[in-house]
Design an enzyme around this catalytic site. Structure first.
Site, PDB file in Angstrom:
ATOM      1  N   GLY A   1       0.653  32.802 -16.115  1.00  0.00           N
ATOM      2  CA  GLY A   1       1.368  32.670 -17.562  1.00  0.00           C
ATOM      3  C   GLY A   1       0.608  31.604 -18.331  1.00  0.00           C
ATOM      4  O   GLY A   1      -0.430  31.329 -17.617  1.00  0.00           O
ATOM      5  N   PHE A   2       0.956  31.042 -19.424  1.00  0.00           N
ATOM      6  CA  PHE A   2       0.032  30.492 -20.313  1.00  0.00           C
ATOM      7  C   PHE A   2      -0.029  28.960 -19.762  1.00  0.00           C
ATOM      8  O   PHE A   2      -1.131  28.610 -19.410  1.00  0.00           O
ATOM      9  CB  PHE A   2       0.612  30.342 -21.625  1.00  0.00           C
ATOM     10  N   ILE A   3       1.028  28.262 -19.317  1.00  0.00           N
ATOM     11  CA  ILE A   3       1.056  26.975 -18.778  1.00  0.00           C
ATOM     12  C   ILE A   3       0.691  27.171 -17.393  1.00  0.00           C
ATOM     13  O   ILE A   3      -0.270  26.196 -17.015  1.00  0.00           O
ATOM     14  CB  ILE A   3       2.289  26.318 -18.704  1.00  0.00           C
TER      15      ILE A   3
ATOM     16  N   ASP B   1       3.367  35.774  -9.433  1.00  0.00           N
ATOM     17  CA  ASP B   1       3.461  36.309 -10.863  1.00  0.00           C
ATOM     18  C   ASP B   1       3.677  37.736 -10.942  1.00  0.00           C
ATOM     19  O   ASP B   1       3.115  38.488 -10.156  1.00  0.00           O
ATOM     20  CB  ASP B   1       2.319  35.964 -11.772  1.00  0.00           C
ATOM     21  N   ASN B   2       4.732  38.170 -11.629  1.00  0.00           N
ATOM     22  CA  ASN B   2       4.916  39.717 -11.763  1.00  0.00           C
ATOM     23  C   ASN B   2       4.168  40.032 -12.956  1.00  0.00           C
ATOM     24  O   ASN B   2       4.239  41.303 -13.230  1.00  0.00           O
ATOM     25  CB  ASN B   2       6.383  39.997 -12.029  1.00  0.00           C
TER      26      ASN B   2
ATOM     27  N   GLY C   1       2.941  37.280 -18.162  1.00  0.00           N
ATOM     28  CA  GLY C   1       1.771  36.498 -17.691  1.00  0.00           C
ATOM     29  C   GLY C   1       0.596  37.420 -17.709  1.00  0.00           C
ATOM     30  O   GLY C   1       0.793  38.797 -17.888  1.00  0.00           O
TER      31      GLY C   1
ATOM     32  N   LEU D   1       7.601  27.950 -12.583  1.00  0.00           N
ATOM     33  CA  LEU D   1       7.198  28.049 -13.973  1.00  0.00           C
ATOM     34  C   LEU D   1       7.864  29.354 -14.424  1.00  0.00           C
ATOM     35  O   LEU D   1       8.131  30.057 -15.669  1.00  0.00           O
ATOM     36  CB  LEU D   1       5.728  28.102 -14.483  1.00  0.00           C
TER      37      LEU D   1
ATOM     38  N   ALA E   1      10.796  24.055 -14.545  1.00  0.00           N
ATOM     39  CA  ALA E   1      10.414  24.100 -15.910  1.00  0.00           C
ATOM     40  C   ALA E   1      11.765  24.300 -16.443  1.00  0.00           C
ATOM     41  O   ALA E   1      12.456  25.570 -16.297  1.00  0.00           O
ATOM     42  CB  ALA E   1       9.384  25.125 -16.280  1.00  0.00           C
TER      43      ALA E   1
ATOM     44  N   TYR F   1      19.205  31.862 -23.392  1.00  0.00           N
ATOM     45  CA  TYR F   1      18.150  31.182 -22.720  1.00  0.00           C
ATOM     46  C   TYR F   1      18.335  29.686 -22.320  1.00  0.00           C
ATOM     47  O   TYR F   1      18.164  29.096 -21.127  1.00  0.00           O
ATOM     48  CB  TYR F   1      16.837  30.880 -23.648  1.00  0.00           C
TER      49      TYR F   1
END
Ligand code: UDP
Length: 319
Positions: free
Chosen positions: A10-12, A31-32, A36, A76, A117, A149
């Site tokens: 992902g981004f972070i 990561d799936n 991401g 994350l 996170a 969320y």
């Protein structure tokens, strides 16, 4: 050290992975690739210390073994972006609640250091001038998808604290406040990559509502430094830390700043919230963190300005 980063593409996650590998650590990424992207790991794809696994933490039999073989876990993997959350609240709740349960259970079983996170969304509709980790929280009604969320992330926080109390799990919660920087996609609603991309193309910048809502934007490089500082800090076990910038700016001023800074000919267009998200959408009018806790812990403060963030995002879009 050996790290496991869920959501590491992902981004972070991509920036954190790069930073850890640069210092010679070993990193396993699960990561799936739903939100991401392998592009976030392009720069380190050939690094022998990177082990990338495409998998979903919701259903990943190897997770237990990988956690057992790691020194620290940074969790994350989550549903990201308000737009995505509003579009698919079922997926948001399952990923954020069950996914975190799987990762936290493995970490508790093997007594592994873990950072999870969370988000500034948990402060909900608070009117406090700045948000402090010990504040009471004011979440909106479940009839609005947006709050799923915050609630799902909040349950993750409670679950980590429960494990910490039950078995001494060395766990820490971080609450991110509007993290931005190179490679962030505007696809899931994030305002700066969207505004910057529009300004570069000369298209309208779409400000939702009247633009008076304000946010504090933190460079992802500063966020990565905050996470890294926390990883090896035993005083952070069983605690919660806000990570964010303290410079507040309204979304309208942000749009004007981006147009000015990038010498763009774009114009600003106001879009009603109901059109942008869903009927009755409730935005957070202001959102500013107190970062005193993490500053007291090891002196962390953001080093990058909003202007640097805008330049870095623009450069990354133009590449
Ligand atoms: N926003 C906007 N135009 C966009 C995307 C977002 O005006 O194209 C607004 C959004 O309504 C919110 C703020 O910008 O008030 C920040 O949105 P973002 O999705 O980046 O993060 P949030 O703070 O909502 O998590």
């Amino acid at each position: 050290m050996k790290y496991l980063i869920t959501g590491g593409a992902g981004f972070i996650g991509g920036h954190l992975t790069e930073s850890l590998l640069a210092d010679g650590h070993q990193v396993t990424v699960i990561d799936n690739l739903s939100t991401g992207s392998l592009r976030n790991l392009d720069a380190v794809a050939a690094n022998p210390n990177l082990n990338f696994i495409q998998g979903d933490i919701l259903n990943f039999p190897e997770l237990d073994n990988i956690v057992a073989g790691s020194d620290a876990v940074i969790h994350l993997a989550a549903a990201v972006g308000v737009e995505l959350v509003v579009k698919d609240p079922v997926h948001t709740i399952i990923t954020n609640v069950h996914g975190s349960e799987c990762v936290l259970d493995c970490s508790a079983k093997h007594h592994k250091r873990i950072i999870i996170a969370s988000t500034s969304e948990v402060y909900g509709k608070s009117k406090n001038p700045e948000f402090c980790e010990s504040d009471d929280l004011l979440i909106g009604s479940p009839t609005f998808s947006r709050w799923s969320y915050a609630c799902s992330k909040l349950l993750d926080e409670f679950y980590l604290m429960a494990h910490h109390r039950a078995s001494g799990l060395p766990g820490t919660v971080v609450r991110f406040f509007n993290t931005v920087g190179p490679r962030q996609t505007g696809q899931y609603g994030m305002v700066i990559p969207r505004f910057v991309a529009a300004a570069i193309k000369g298209e309208n910048l779409q400000v939702y509502g009247d633009g008076s809502q304000s946010r504090c934007f933190c460079h992802v490089f500063d966020t990565v430094q905050a996470i890294r500082g926390l990883i090896n800090n035993n005083d952070s076990f069983g605690k919660i830390y806000n990570i964010g910038s303290r410079r507040s700016i309204s979304i309208l001023e942000l749009a004007q700043l981006i147009i000015r800074q990038l010498n763009s000919k774009s114009e600003i267009k106001f879009i009603p919230y109901a059109e942008a998200y869903e009927e009755g959408f409730e935005d957070m009018q202001r959102r500013k963190p107190s970062t005193q806790s993490i500053k007291n812990l090891f002196g962390w403060e953001p080093r990058h300005t909003l202007e640097e963030i805008i330049n870095d995002v623009a450069q990354s879009i133009e590449q």
